[in-house]
Scaffold this motif. Structure first.
Motif, PDB file in Angstrom:
ATOM      1  N   ARG A 149      53.768 -17.332  15.148  1.00 27.09           N
ATOM      2  CA  ARG A 149      53.925 -16.510  15.994  1.00 27.09           C
ATOM      3  C   ARG A 149      51.853 -15.495  16.041  1.00 27.09           C
ATOM      4  NH1 ARG A 149      58.140 -14.782  18.910  1.00 27.09           N
ATOM      5  NH2 ARG A 149      56.440 -13.278  19.607  1.00 27.09           N
ATOM      6  N   LEU A 150      51.748 -15.848  14.669  1.00 22.30           N
ATOM      7  CA  LEU A 150      50.350 -15.414  14.791  1.00 22.30           C
ATOM      8  C   LEU A 150      49.232 -16.724  15.284  1.00 22.30           C
ATOM      9  CD1 LEU A 150      48.163 -13.410  13.664  1.00 22.30           C
ATOM     10  CD2 LEU A 150      48.051 -14.356  11.583  1.00 22.30           C
ATOM     11  N   ARG A 151      49.725 -18.216  15.247  1.00 23.08           N
ATOM     12  CA  ARG A 151      49.364 -18.576  15.914  1.00 23.08           C
ATOM     13  C   ARG A 151      48.828 -19.017  16.822  1.00 23.08           C
ATOM     14  NH1 ARG A 151      52.634 -22.149  11.384  1.00 23.08           N
ATOM     15  NH2 ARG A 151      53.707 -23.510  13.329  1.00 23.08           N
ATOM     16  N   LYS A 152      50.107 -18.979  17.837  1.00 22.60           N
ATOM     17  CA  LYS A 152      50.229 -18.589  19.060  1.00 22.60           C
ATOM     18  C   LYS A 152      49.044 -17.769  19.234  1.00 22.60           C
ATOM     19  CE  LYS A 152      52.911 -18.631  23.355  1.00 22.60           C
ATOM     20  NZ  LYS A 152      54.597 -18.060  23.460  1.00 22.60           N
ATOM     21  N   ILE A 153      48.968 -16.657  19.024  1.00 21.93           N
ATOM     22  CA  ILE A 153      47.756 -15.598  19.307  1.00 21.93           C
ATOM     23  C   ILE A 153      46.821 -16.188  19.274  1.00 21.93           C
ATOM     24  CG2 ILE A 153      46.923 -13.726  18.945  1.00 21.93           C
ATOM     25  CD1 ILE A 153      49.949 -12.586  18.156  1.00 21.93           C
ATOM     26  N   ILE A 154      46.434 -16.855  17.815  1.00 23.61           N
ATOM     27  CA  ILE A 154      44.791 -17.105  17.633  1.00 23.61           C
ATOM     28  C   ILE A 154      45.036 -18.300  19.010  1.00 23.61           C
ATOM     29  CG2 ILE A 154      43.635 -18.489  15.783  1.00 23.61           C
ATOM     30  CD1 ILE A 154      44.799 -17.527  13.970  1.00 23.61           C
ATOM     31  N   SER A 155      45.271 -19.587  18.816  1.00 28.63           N
ATOM     32  CA  SER A 155      45.071 -20.471  20.090  1.00 28.63           C
ATOM     33  C   SER A 155      44.768 -19.977  21.713  1.00 28.63           C
ATOM     34  CB  SER A 155      47.128 -20.943  19.670  1.00 28.63           C
ATOM     35  OG  SER A 155      46.576 -22.621  21.106  1.00 28.63           O
ATOM     36  N   ASN A 156      45.202 -19.148  21.935  1.00 25.60           N
ATOM     37  CA  ASN A 156      45.381 -18.153  23.033  1.00 25.60           C
ATOM     38  C   ASN A 156      43.806 -17.989  23.529  1.00 25.60           C
ATOM     39  OD1 ASN A 156      47.584 -20.051  24.615  1.00 25.60           O
ATOM     40  ND2 ASN A 156      48.860 -17.735  23.864  1.00 25.60           N
ATOM     41  N   SER A 157      43.386 -16.691  22.548  1.00 30.48           N
ATOM     42  CA  SER A 157      42.046 -16.093  22.281  1.00 30.48           C
ATOM     43  C   SER A 157      40.958 -16.701  22.681  1.00 30.48           C
ATOM     44  CB  SER A 157      42.018 -16.158  20.788  1.00 30.48           C
ATOM     45  OG  SER A 157      40.979 -15.416  20.777  1.00 30.48           O
ATOM     46  N   PRO A 186      38.192 -20.558  30.951  1.00 35.79           N
ATOM     47  CA  PRO A 186      37.364 -19.733  30.019  1.00 35.79           C
ATOM     48  C   PRO A 186      37.236 -20.683  28.027  1.00 35.79           C
ATOM     49  CG  PRO A 186      40.085 -19.328  30.079  1.00 35.79           C
ATOM     50  CD  PRO A 186      39.006 -20.236  30.817  1.00 35.79           C
ATOM     51  N   TYR A 187      35.934 -20.142  27.398  1.00 31.44           N
ATOM     52  CA  TYR A 187      35.612 -20.112  26.486  1.00 31.44           C
ATOM     53  C   TYR A 187      36.683 -19.843  25.418  1.00 31.44           C
ATOM     54  CZ  TYR A 187      32.746 -21.574  22.403  1.00 31.44           C
ATOM     55  OH  TYR A 187      32.100 -22.383  20.864  1.00 31.44           O
ATOM     56  N   ARG A 188      37.316 -20.749  24.994  1.00 32.35           N
ATOM     57  CA  ARG A 188      38.314 -19.849  23.468  1.00 32.35           C
ATOM     58  C   ARG A 188      37.756 -20.516  22.115  1.00 32.35           C
ATOM     59  NH1 ARG A 188      41.500 -25.544  22.177  1.00 32.35           N
ATOM     60  NH2 ARG A 188      43.273 -23.539  22.028  1.00 32.35           N
ATOM     61  N   THR A 189      38.401 -19.281  21.498  1.00 34.65           N
ATOM     62  CA  THR A 189      37.820 -18.873  20.321  1.00 34.65           C
ATOM     63  C   THR A 189      37.517 -20.367  19.631  1.00 34.65           C
ATOM     64  OG1 THR A 189      38.496 -16.364  20.409  1.00 34.65           O
ATOM     65  CG2 THR A 189      38.467 -16.973  18.702  1.00 34.65           C
ATOM     66  N   LEU A 190      39.152 -20.852  19.345  1.00 36.38           N
ATOM     67  CA  LEU A 190      39.221 -22.108  18.728  1.00 36.38           C
ATOM     68  C   LEU A 190      37.612 -22.561  18.455  1.00 36.38           C
ATOM     69  CD1 LEU A 190      42.277 -23.026  18.659  1.00 36.38           C
ATOM     70  CD2 LEU A 190      41.183 -21.699  16.656  1.00 36.38           C
ATOM     71  N   GLU A 225      26.008 -19.003   7.462  1.00 35.56           N
ATOM     72  CA  GLU A 225      26.077 -18.437   8.118  1.00 35.56           C
ATOM     73  C   GLU A 225      27.022 -16.716   8.191  1.00 35.56           C
ATOM     74  OE1 GLU A 225      22.428 -17.168   9.739  1.00 35.56           O
ATOM     75  OE2 GLU A 225      20.820 -18.986   7.652  1.00 35.56           O
ATOM     76  N   SER A 226      27.413 -17.697   8.617  1.00 38.67           N
ATOM     77  CA  SER A 226      29.093 -16.969   9.961  1.00 38.67           C
ATOM     78  C   SER A 226      29.764 -16.863   9.719  1.00 38.67           C
ATOM     79  CB  SER A 226      27.984 -16.178  11.060  1.00 38.67           C
ATOM     80  OG  SER A 226      28.361 -17.557  11.345  1.00 38.67           O
ATOM     81  N   LEU A 227      31.445 -16.560  10.013  1.00 40.88           N
ATOM     82  CA  LEU A 227      32.590 -17.102  10.523  1.00 40.88           C
ATOM     83  C   LEU A 227      33.224 -16.256  11.296  1.00 40.88           C
ATOM     84  CD1 LEU A 227      35.190 -14.817   9.398  1.00 40.88           C
ATOM     85  CD2 LEU A 227      33.541 -14.950   7.182  1.00 40.88           C
ATOM     86  N   VAL A 228      33.995 -16.719  12.231  1.00 42.54           N
ATOM     87  CA  VAL A 228      34.638 -15.956  13.357  1.00 42.54           C
ATOM     88  C   VAL A 228      36.092 -15.543  12.999  1.00 42.54           C
ATOM     89  CG1 VAL A 228      35.261 -17.554  15.439  1.00 42.54           C
ATOM     90  CG2 VAL A 228      34.297 -18.684  14.321  1.00 42.54           C
ATOM     91  N   LYS A 229      36.126 -14.540  13.699  1.00 38.46           N
ATOM     92  CA  LYS A 229      37.609 -14.157  13.433  1.00 38.46           C
ATOM     93  C   LYS A 229      37.781 -13.684  15.266  1.00 38.46           C
ATOM     94  CE  LYS A 229      39.657  -9.991  11.620  1.00 38.46           C
ATOM     95  NZ  LYS A 229      39.705  -8.821  10.075  1.00 38.46           N
ATOM     96  N   PRO A 230      39.502 -14.139  15.343  1.00 36.70           N
ATOM     97  CA  PRO A 230      39.725 -14.098  16.505  1.00 36.70           C
ATOM     98  C   PRO A 230      39.521 -12.268  16.757  1.00 36.70           C
ATOM     99  CG  PRO A 230      41.032 -15.043  15.640  1.00 36.70           C
ATOM    100  CD  PRO A 230      39.445 -14.895  14.509  1.00 36.70           C
ATOM    101  N   GLY A 231      39.688 -11.990  18.635  1.00 34.29           N
ATOM    102  CA  GLY A 231      39.975 -10.562  18.815  1.00 34.29           C
ATOM    103  C   GLY A 231      40.592 -10.044  18.367  1.00 34.29           C
ATOM    104  N   GLU A 232      42.165 -10.964  18.763  1.00 37.42           N
ATOM    105  CA  GLU A 232      43.045  -9.876  18.473  1.00 37.42           C
ATOM    106  C   GLU A 232      43.128  -9.555  17.117  1.00 37.42           C
ATOM    107  OE1 GLU A 232      43.128 -12.977  22.109  1.00 37.42           O
ATOM    108  OE2 GLU A 232      42.396 -12.492  19.959  1.00 37.42           O
ATOM    109  N   LEU A 233      42.624 -10.098  16.145  1.00 44.32           N
ATOM    110  CA  LEU A 233      42.709  -9.503  14.928  1.00 44.32           C
ATOM    111  C   LEU A 233      41.758  -8.398  14.170  1.00 44.32           C
ATOM    112  CD1 LEU A 233      43.676 -13.304  12.972  1.00 44.32           C
ATOM    113  CD2 LEU A 233      45.321 -10.924  14.042  1.00 44.32           C
ATOM    114  N   VAL A 234      40.812  -7.809  15.086  1.00 47.46           N
ATOM    115  CA  VAL A 234      39.456  -6.919  14.897  1.00 47.46           C
ATOM    116  C   VAL A 234      40.156  -5.592  15.137  1.00 47.46           C
ATOM    117  CG1 VAL A 234      37.678  -6.529  15.912  1.00 47.46           C
ATOM    118  CG2 VAL A 234      37.990  -8.873  15.424  1.00 47.46           C
TER     119      VAL A 234
END
Length: 342
Positions: free
Chosen positions: A125-133, A5-9, A16-25
């Protein structure tokens, strides 16, 4: 071998744009945040992106977070709210769905000088969530700063997270979950009519006016009470996207007036029960019966029926035309939904 799977990172911000992990939406705010808090947090995530999954400190100039305000007071207040903010994030833990409670921002140091720096940390703990996103929203910077309420910004993020899903165009939420995701403070807008009038309709009007998508939120009743809503979204055509680009060029006062004008002129339901058949599909064959599309949507909520019609027409190209194309399509979409559950 299954495709990794394509990783969020792996997604990169750009000019023009920025990226936000779906878990933080789709987070449930235990501590409500303001519009300015949300904007600043998105900027902090972007600034830290290259090393956001690592246990390091990040540095940003206060002037980058200040926006159009001359004072740093608002920046400091937002940083403190973000430090104390706790959100609930849906995760998978030991193969089971779970809820994880995390802080949005760790310790930080702010230099006293008005043109100084802020050094901050992303909690472990948030770093781990983002890393797995593996799911993210791509936010257009200009739209993020143009939206005038936290409800509009949150709705925009929700749609940006889902807009590129190929065969999905709607999702159901309980009213309580929607209130939590929008960040409605406890004890405020407690009944559906107030929530709809004060938060949902203004947010829809702004997102429809300024973004690349059209959005509708329709109530679903259990008995006489509204207990759930159906969120629907669809990409604007070229004319609609051009209108949004023009709207972004208005002053903030003009943007607000434009959104209010849309809200007055487009009453709920904001969209027809079936969105218009896209032009690219017209070249594939004649449209099916209206009731066929309605039946497909009712039987398979959440799927983009026009995308699936395109798949069906590609699959059946070269075959003998079916005697009853409407019935053939309904049989195809049933098998498609079984093979591609959402």
């Amino acid at each position: 071998m299954s495709k990794k799977p394509y990783r969020t990172l792996d997604a990169r911000p750009n000019s023009e744009s920025l990226v936000k992990p779906g878990e933080l939406v789709d987070v449930i705010e235990v501590t409500p945040l303001t519009l300015n808090d949300r904007r600043i947090y998105n900027q902090l995530l972007e600034n830290a992106w290259d090393a956001i999954d690592k246990p390091v400190s990040h540095v940003i100039q206060k002037s980058m977070l200040r926006g159009s305000h001359n004072s740093n007071d608002r920046v400091g207040e937002s940083i403190e709210r973000l430090m104390s903010a706790i959100v609930k994030v849906e995760v998978v833990w030991d193969g089971e769905p779970a809820v994880e409670r995390v802080q949005l921002l760790g310790g930080n140091v702010e230099t006293v000088r008005s043109d100084g720096l802020i050094e901050y940390e992303i909690p472990a703990r948030l770093r781990k969530i983002i890393s797995n996103s593996t799911v993210f929203a791509r936010l257009q910077r200009e739209i993020m700063f143009a939206l005038s309420s936290k409800y509009a910004l949150t709705l925009y993020e929700i749609v940006q997270k889902r807009g590129n899903l190929r065969w999905r165009s709607s999702e159901n939420f309980s009213v309580d979950d929607l209130r939590g995701i929008l960040g409605v403070p406890k004890g405020k807008l407690t009944n559906w009519s107030n929530l709809k009038l004060r938060a949902i309709e203004p947010a829809i009007a702004e997102v429809n006016a300024l973004s690349d998508y059209m959005v509708a939120i329709d109530p679903i009743k259990t008995g006489r009470r509204v207990t759930h809503v159906e969120l629907r979204w669809w990409k604007k055509d070229g004319e609609g996207q051009g209108a949004a680009e023009r709207a972004l060029k208005f002053s903030s006062v003009g943007r607000k007036a434009k959104a209010q004008e849309q809200e007055e002129n487009v009453q709920v339901p904001v969209a027809p029960s079936i969105k218009p058949r896209p032009a690219w599909l017209e070249k594939r064959g004649d449209a099916l019966k209206t009731e066929t599309y309605e039946t497909a949507r009712l039987r398979h909520p959440g799927y983009d029926i026009y995308y699936i019609e395109g798949q069906w027409r590609d699959w059946s190209a070269g075959m003998e035309p079916p005697k009853d194309p409407d019935r053939a399509f309904l049989a195809y979409i049933r098998k498609f939904a079984e093979a591609n559950p959402i």
